[in-house]
Design an enzyme around this catalytic site. Structure first.
Site, PDB file in Angstrom:
ATOM      1  CG  ASN A   1      -7.277   0.806  -0.336  1.00 54.25           C
ATOM      2  OD1 ASN A   1      -7.791   0.047  -1.149  1.00 54.25           O
ATOM      3  ND2 ASN A   1      -6.062   1.298  -0.473  1.00 54.25           N
ATOM      4  CB  VAL A   2     -11.337  -0.589   5.272  1.00 48.01           C
ATOM      5  CG1 VAL A   2     -11.766  -0.289   6.697  1.00 48.01           C
ATOM      6  CG2 VAL A   2     -12.475  -0.290   4.304  1.00 48.01           C
TER       7      VAL A   2
ATOM      8  CG  ASP B   1      -1.997   0.958   1.266  1.00 48.65           C
ATOM      9  OD1 ASP B   1      -2.390   1.393   0.170  1.00 48.65           O
ATOM     10  OD2 ASP B   1      -2.488   1.292   2.363  1.00 48.65           O
TER      11      ASP B   1
END
Ligand code: 13P
Length: 280
Positions: free
Chosen positions: A229-230, A84
């Site tokens: 995305n979390v 990420d």
């Protein structure tokens, strides 16, 4: 099976739902996410920021941890292991060399031309190894890994040029979302999402999935978002449960009891997100 992001995201784009990307921070989180993925038969993406990678020891440690958890827990669902916000070619290369199946190169702090240049470099290296690449245009606001960013909306034409020149597999256009919690209601640009989804053959990514009301998440999916995305919301669910436990049981010191007291709350938050992202 450990896979790249292509097939799961193509299916999501075709069938109008979103694949969850959950950030992992340690072994426990990884196990909780994998167990829920298996329970709900949901392919998903494990996101690893550079900060989380350093915290856990390095890309090799993370790869070994994920693949061995999958083996020992008999995980049969497709799982993608993804960097990420990789900040450089070297970071993405070392993740790919360690066995990661997908990387994000975040060149959004550079000019468009420099972003294209560095992203192309990563795409060339990654595609030769069957690894998918996510690029970012504009700048997602808020704070992640202790780094703060001003929100900068992506421009439609820049996104098209960026895709044509880099051939990334997925694109994160900053369209109003921020990392962390929102001050007030998020102002998402659904119109540009819709136009980009129609114009581009690749899936679109929404960063900063925490704190966005459910109806706006569903609007974003309807506008063409295929990956969400979390991180923060899972952190909060876990943290609140652990604080409660520590208050009630100040005498407990076994880390398995303390850390593990957040398991059910976090798993419930994961289940809710998966169900929300897959609602039609
Ligand atoms: P949140 O922490 O806001 O959920 O954002 C996560 C994210 O976008 C990771 O890239």
């Amino acid at each position: 099976m450990l896979v790249n992001a292509q097939k799961m995201l193509e299916e999501a784009k075709r069938n109008h739902y979103a694949v969850p990307h959950f950030n992992i921070n340690n072994l426990e989180w990884t196990r909780y996410i994998l167990e829920v993925a298996e329970e709900l038969h949901t392919p998903l993406i494990l996101g690893v920021s550079e900060g989380a990678m350093r915290y856990m020891g390095g890309f090799d440690v993370v790869y070994g941890m994920v693949t061995n958890l999958m083996k020992d827990l008999h995980i049969t669902t497709d799982i993608c292991l993804h960097v990420d916000h990789g900040s450089s070619f070297e970071v993405c290369k070392s993740a790919i060399d360690a066995g990661f199946t997908s990387v994000m190169i975040d060149g959004s702090k550079f000019s468009l031309d420099e972003n294209i240049r560095i992203t192309k470099e990563v795409v060339n290296y990654a595609h030769a190894k069957n690894v998918t690449v996510e690029g970012e245009i504009g700048a997602i606001g808020g704070e992640e890994d202790g780094l703060a960013n001003e929100l900068l909306y992506a421009k439609f034409d820049d996104c098209i040029k960026f895709y044509n020149e880099t051939k990334v597999d997925l694109l994160a256009p900053a369209l109003g979302s921020v990392h962390g919690l929102y001050k007030g209601e998020p102002k998402l640009d659904f119109e540009t999402m819709r136009r980009l989804n129609e114009a581009l053959p690749i899936p679109l990514v929404l960063h900063g999935g925490s704190g966005i009301p459910d109806e706006l998440i569903q609007k974003a999916i309807a506008a063409g978002i295929s990956k969400i995305n979390v991180n923060t919301e899972l952190q909060i669910a876990w943290h609140d449960a652990v604080i409660e436990f520590v208050k009630e049981h100040p005498e407990k010191y076994d880390p398995r009891k303390v850390i593990g007291s957040g398991e059910e709350a976090m798993k419930n938050a994961i289940r809710q997100k998966i169900q929300l992202f897959q609602q039609k």
